[in-house]
Scaffold this motif. Structure first.
Motif: not given
Length: 244
Positions: A60-71
């Protein structure tokens, strides 16, 4: 390497803003106090590599919707804000695509705040948004990110200066000498002509190279709008180097 030297095109410094631009106040302290030293002939190290094809990328390096999500549960933990796709093509000054080169980006969240210890803007941090991403261009020089449209934010250039919504971009190009660091603004943003940083540019065509264009054909219906931002890494028509 001799043939490459013949094709090397130095950037046109008359197209870029002056290093000393009093309207952009932080440039005053950053501008050089002595004359620049001209490098007449690029060295071999400047005209070669690095080769990023062996770089290991996360899923998910190029997907900022997923690369830092906590849940990580289904449908939970997604960032707040307008979902967008940012894409484009990296080419050299002759229109040749630049494959397998590293494109990095960083940005504020939907409220206009960066995830940085020195950012004290009153907008809240989004616990599910890190604001950074990276990818490699494909065989034809294309790159793609999925992210949140960043918000504008105030900055202390004068009593009421605001940065337009923007995404920072770094791309290496075919060699170290062609590395580009710039920003993508969004088509139609009324803050663009009011920004003191943008106004250091005297050529409207240079400003146009930094504006991402709405592309409904590449948008995901009922999901994300898409903005195309092509990057030219050297030559007369290069994308403007904001940090130079």
């Amino acid at each position: 390497m001799q043939d490459d030297n013949k094709r090397f095109v130095a950037r046109d410094r008359n197209w870029h803003p002056p290093a000393y631009a009093p309207g952009y106040k932080t440039s005053v302290a950053r501008s050089p106090q002595q004359a620049l030293v001209s490098m007449q002939k690029p060295s071999v190290s400047e005209l070669s590599g690095p080769d990023f094809r062996a770089l290991r990328m996360g899923p998910h390096d190029n997907d900022l919707l997923l690369n830092f999500r906590q849940d990580q549960s289904q449908g939970q933990g997604l960032p707040q804000g307008e979902r967008i796709i940012m894409f484009g093509r990296v080419v050299d000054q002759f229109g040749k695509p630049v494959p397998h080169t590293l494109v990095e980006m960083w940005q504020a969240n939907a409220g206009g705040r960066y995830r940085h210890k020195n950012d004290n803007y009153l907008a809240p941090l989004d616990p599910n948004f890190g604001g950074v991403g990276r990818c490699l261009t494909d065989d034809q020089g294309w790159y793609r990110f999925r992210t949140i449209k960043p918000g504008p934010y105030p900055w202390p250039n004068d009593m009421n200066s605001w940065r337009p919504s923007h995404i920072h971009v770094s791309v290496m190009g075919p060699s170290i000498s062609t590395r580009l660091i710039t920003q993508m603004y969004f088509e139609g943003d009324p803050l663009i002509p009011l920004c003191p940083i943008v106004n250091t540019l005297k050529d409207p065509d240079a400003v146009e190279t930094m504006i991402g264009r709405l592309d409904l054909a590449r948008s995901n219906p009922m999901d994300c709008l898409a903005y195309r931002f092509d990057l030219v890494v050297r030559g007369e028509l290069q994308t403007f180097f904001e940090n130079q």
